[in-house]
Design a protein around this motif. Structure first.
Motif, short mmCIF file in Angstrom:
data_model
loop_
_atom_site.label_atom_id
_atom_site.label_comp_id
_atom_site.label_asym_id
_atom_site.label_seq_id
_atom_site.Cartn_x
_atom_site.Cartn_y
_atom_site.Cartn_z
N ILE A 11 0.86 -1.18 0.00
CA ILE A 11 0.00 0.00 0.00
C ILE A 11 0.90 1.23 0.00
N LEU A 12 0.73 2.04 -1.03
CA LEU A 12 1.61 3.21 -1.22
C LEU A 12 1.06 4.42 -0.49
N ALA A 13 -0.25 4.62 -0.55
CA ALA A 13 -0.85 5.81 0.08
C ALA A 13 -2.32 5.55 0.33
N THR A 14 -2.88 6.30 1.26
CA THR A 14 -4.32 6.18 1.56
C THR A 14 -4.96 7.57 1.57
N GLY A 15 -6.28 7.58 1.49
CA GLY A 15 -7.04 8.83 1.59
C GLY A 15 -8.43 8.51 2.10
N SER A 16 -9.13 9.50 2.60
CA SER A 16 -10.49 9.23 3.07
C SER A 16 -11.35 10.47 2.98
N ALA A 65 -11.87 10.77 -1.57
CA ALA A 65 -10.93 9.83 -0.91
C ALA A 65 -9.83 9.42 -1.89
N ALA A 66 -10.23 9.13 -3.13
CA ALA A 66 -9.26 8.68 -4.15
C ALA A 66 -8.27 9.80 -4.47
N ILE A 67 -8.78 11.02 -4.65
CA ILE A 67 -7.88 12.14 -4.99
C ILE A 67 -6.89 12.40 -3.85
N ARG A 68 -7.37 12.29 -2.62
CA ARG A 68 -6.45 12.50 -1.48
C ARG A 68 -5.33 11.45 -1.48
N ALA A 69 -5.69 10.20 -1.79
CA ALA A 69 -4.66 9.15 -1.84
C ALA A 69 -3.69 9.41 -3.00
N LEU A 70 -4.24 9.78 -4.16
CA LEU A 70 -3.39 10.06 -5.32
C LEU A 70 -2.44 11.22 -5.04
N ASN A 71 -2.95 12.26 -4.39
CA ASN A 71 -2.10 13.42 -4.08
C ASN A 71 -0.97 13.04 -3.13
N MET A 75 0.70 10.85 -7.61
CA MET A 75 0.51 9.97 -8.76
C MET A 75 -0.49 10.54 -9.76
N ASN A 76 -0.10 10.50 -11.01
CA ASN A 76 -1.01 10.88 -12.10
C ASN A 76 -2.07 9.78 -12.23
#
Ligand code: UT7
Length: 333
Positions: A11-16, A65-71, A75-76
């Protein structure tokens, strides 16, 4: 890991994300015959978030949540190969994951829904790890999102005190085999018990006049709380022990126990059965209640934000709920 493994997964990053509106126990006790004291002592829950208003759906929570994890991963979204949206409350029965794909601009990703209620995130992470470890994909977005407030009978005190809305996301990425972080899993289903917790499809009383076809709709959550409680407290520790045995890990090696946030008493009973100290339990139940597929990634994201989890920590994650389904995935951070 099996010898056929081509690469590791971690798991590289998380967001919520949770809605702003909330309902506390006092407000609920104005609607049904209950009290703050009963709810807190029996469940540990104090308040939960609700997706209110129009023009807002589960997708809005999942996107944030997804955008927070991507940021966090810088990651593009075009780098994502697969999106798994674990949800039991989609806004489209044909699947909602494609809306998430379009809204975050992950146009190269395959996207599908995974329906497994409160076990959905665990199944999503395990599915993602398989696609990565066998060499098929490099970057997978797993989102657990549910808006069970939409399916709650707000006049039923046995269920309306429990559920809240939210979303949590994790980016699972390929890595070298030696850095593999998704160590192993143990999954189960007992379909004979499906009616213990359900949002059942109900047919109308009368058929279509010409076709003699019965149509229907989905109604509210129904649950046999006592039975589900007993199931969780007996099956979850066995799943964890089986998984630890497969990986030759002792309960003493566990740094964090992250269970589906259903009921504080269930979390404590499982920890007790495994002789794991309560300080190793990750819990945010009091603020959010049971957010179904979102509960684990939401709690994981918060624990990471609080810097609780350190590199190389062993995290035992278990989901359980409707199906009945339950399972464990063990992660090395
Ligand atoms: O996410 C999927 C997994 N879901 C779960 O894990 C849920 C598992 N089950 C539970 O968490 C618990 O069973 C509940 C919190 C749902 C219920 O707690 P309980 O300690 O099992 O209560 P109970 O159902 O045995 O009910 C005890 C009493 C009953 O009254 P009597 O028959 O003893 O007079 C209920 O009618 O409490 C009553 N009751 C309530 N009283 C005040 C049930 N709900 C309420 C309420 N407020 N909200």
């Amino acid at each position: 890991m099996k010898s056929s493994t081509m690469q590791g997964a971690r798991i590289l990053a998380t967001g919520s994300s949770v809605p702003d509106s909330y309902i506390n126990n006092h407000k609920i006790s104005e609607m049904v015959d209950t009290s703050d004291e009963w709810i807190v002592t029996r469940t540990g829950i104090k308040e939960r978030r609700l997706l209110t208003g129009t023009n807002q759906s589960i997708i809005d929570l999942a996107v944030l949540a997804a955008i927070r994890a991507l940021n966090k991963a810088s990651m593009n979204p075009l780098k994502i190969d697969l999106i798994i949206l674990a949800t039991s409350s989609p806004n489209d029965l044909f699947g909602s994951a494609s809306q998430l794909q379009a809204k975050i601009g992950a146009y190269k990703a395959v996207a599908f829904d995974l329906t497994a209620a409160c076990s959905g995130f665990v199944l999503g992470i395990v599915t993602a790890s398989q696609f990565i470890q066998n060499g098929t994909y490099q970057n997978i977005l797993v989102v657990g999102a549910d808006v069970l407030s939409k399916w709650t009978d707000w006049s039923d005190r046995s269920t309306c005190i429990l559920f809240g809305d939210g979303a949590g996301a994790a980016i699972v990425q390929a890595c070298s085999i030696k850095d593999n972080g998704i160590l192993g899993f143990q999954l189960n289903t007992d379909g004979t018990q499906y009616n213990k917790l359900s949002i059942a499809y109900k047919e109308e009383m009368y058929p279509h006049p010409t076709l003699q076809l019965f149509q229907g709709s989905f109604k509210y959550i129904t649950m046999n709380g006592k039975e589900v409680y007993k199931f969780a407290v007996s099956k979850v520790p066995s799943s964890i022990l089986e998984c630890l045995k497969l990986l030759n890990i002792s309960t003493n090696d566990i740094d964090w126990l992250l269970l589906h946030q259903a009921n504080e008493r269930i979390l404590n009973a499982v920890a007790d059965k495994l002789s794991i100290h309560s300080s190793k339990l990750i819990s945010n139940l009091s603020q959010y209640g049971n957010t179904s597929a979102a509960s684990i990634p939401l709690a994981l994201d918060e624990a990471l934000a609080e810097n609780k989890i350190k590199k190389d920590d062993i995290i035992v994650i278990s989901g359980f709920g409707a199906g009945l389904t339950w399972g464990t995935v063990i992660i090395k951070w």
